[in-house]
Design a protein around this motif. Structure first.
Motif, PDB file in Angstrom:
ATOM      1  N   LYS A  67       0.861  -1.184   0.000  1.00  0.00           N
ATOM      2  CA  LYS A  67       0.000   0.000   0.000  1.00  0.00           C
ATOM      3  C   LYS A  67       0.895   1.231   0.000  1.00  0.00           C
ATOM      4  O   LYS A  67       1.919   1.265   0.680  1.00  0.00           O
ATOM      5  CB  LYS A  67      -0.884   0.002   1.242  1.00  0.00           C
ATOM      6  N   THR A  93      -7.317   3.086  -4.812  1.00  0.00           N
ATOM      7  CA  THR A  93      -8.394   2.697  -3.908  1.00  0.00           C
ATOM      8  C   THR A  93      -9.130   3.883  -3.298  1.00  0.00           C
ATOM      9  O   THR A  93     -10.245   3.731  -2.816  1.00  0.00           O
ATOM     10  CB  THR A  93      -7.859   1.797  -2.774  1.00  0.00           C
ATOM     11  N   VAL A 109      -2.700   0.440  -4.196  1.00  0.00           N
ATOM     12  CA  VAL A 109      -2.205  -0.858  -3.759  1.00  0.00           C
ATOM     13  C   VAL A 109      -1.475  -1.508  -4.924  1.00  0.00           C
ATOM     14  O   VAL A 109      -1.787  -1.253  -6.087  1.00  0.00           O
ATOM     15  CB  VAL A 109      -3.346  -1.769  -3.256  1.00  0.00           C
TER      16      VAL A 109
END
Length: 157
Positions: A67, A93, A109
């Protein structure tokens, strides 16, 4: 936008503890009328109070263990186009508008470092993105949560 009250907070906390509970079970647990519970659940659905189920799925479980956060400075005349382009990148995201030195905070991600490098290039290549800075998330210290806020509201603040 809805304003939640103490009863809403108590009901949401009960759902946190037992997400698959029925309206009848929730009513019994909280000593509320079944119609009260059903009316609130219906109102939340109509007003989209609860987040979609996909927000509960961890990207790690989908094969994206890495991430990162990308801050981007954007040409303000192209902001709408930048946002539309970012929405087309599946590994983006979340995008949050900021004040300060950067205009956007883009959560992404990736499968590994090479994938992250490719992704950073995709974001930088979006017309209107002038420059970016990336930070890799090393460890999530406090996960996204609202339970403490619900508990506070249930107590009457």
């Amino acid at each position: 936008m809805t304003k939640l009250d103490r009863t809403d907070a108590r009901l949401l906390l009960a759902l946190c503890d037992a997400p698959r509970a029925t309206g009848v079970q929730l009513a019994a647990t909280l000593n509320l009328a079944r119609n009260t519970v059903q009316a609130r659940l219906s109102r939340w659905e109509q007003e989209k109070v609860l987040a979609p189920i996909d927000r509960c799925v961890s990207p790690r479980d989908l094969g994206y263990p890495l991430k990162a956060f990308i801050t981007a400075v954007v040409d303000q005349h192209q902001l709408e186009d930048v946002l539309a382009a970012l929405e087309t990148i599946a590994q983006v995201t979340q995008v949050t508008g900021l004040s300060g030195a950067a205009d956007l905070l883009i959560a992404v991600v990736a499968t590994d470092a090479d994938d992250l490098y490719r992704l950073a290039g995709l974001v930088l290549a979006v017309p209107g993105v002038q420059r970016t800075t990336m930070s890799v998330a090393m460890h999530e210290v406090v996960a996204y949560r609202t339970r403490p806020l619900l508990e506070q509201l249930a107590r009457g603040r």
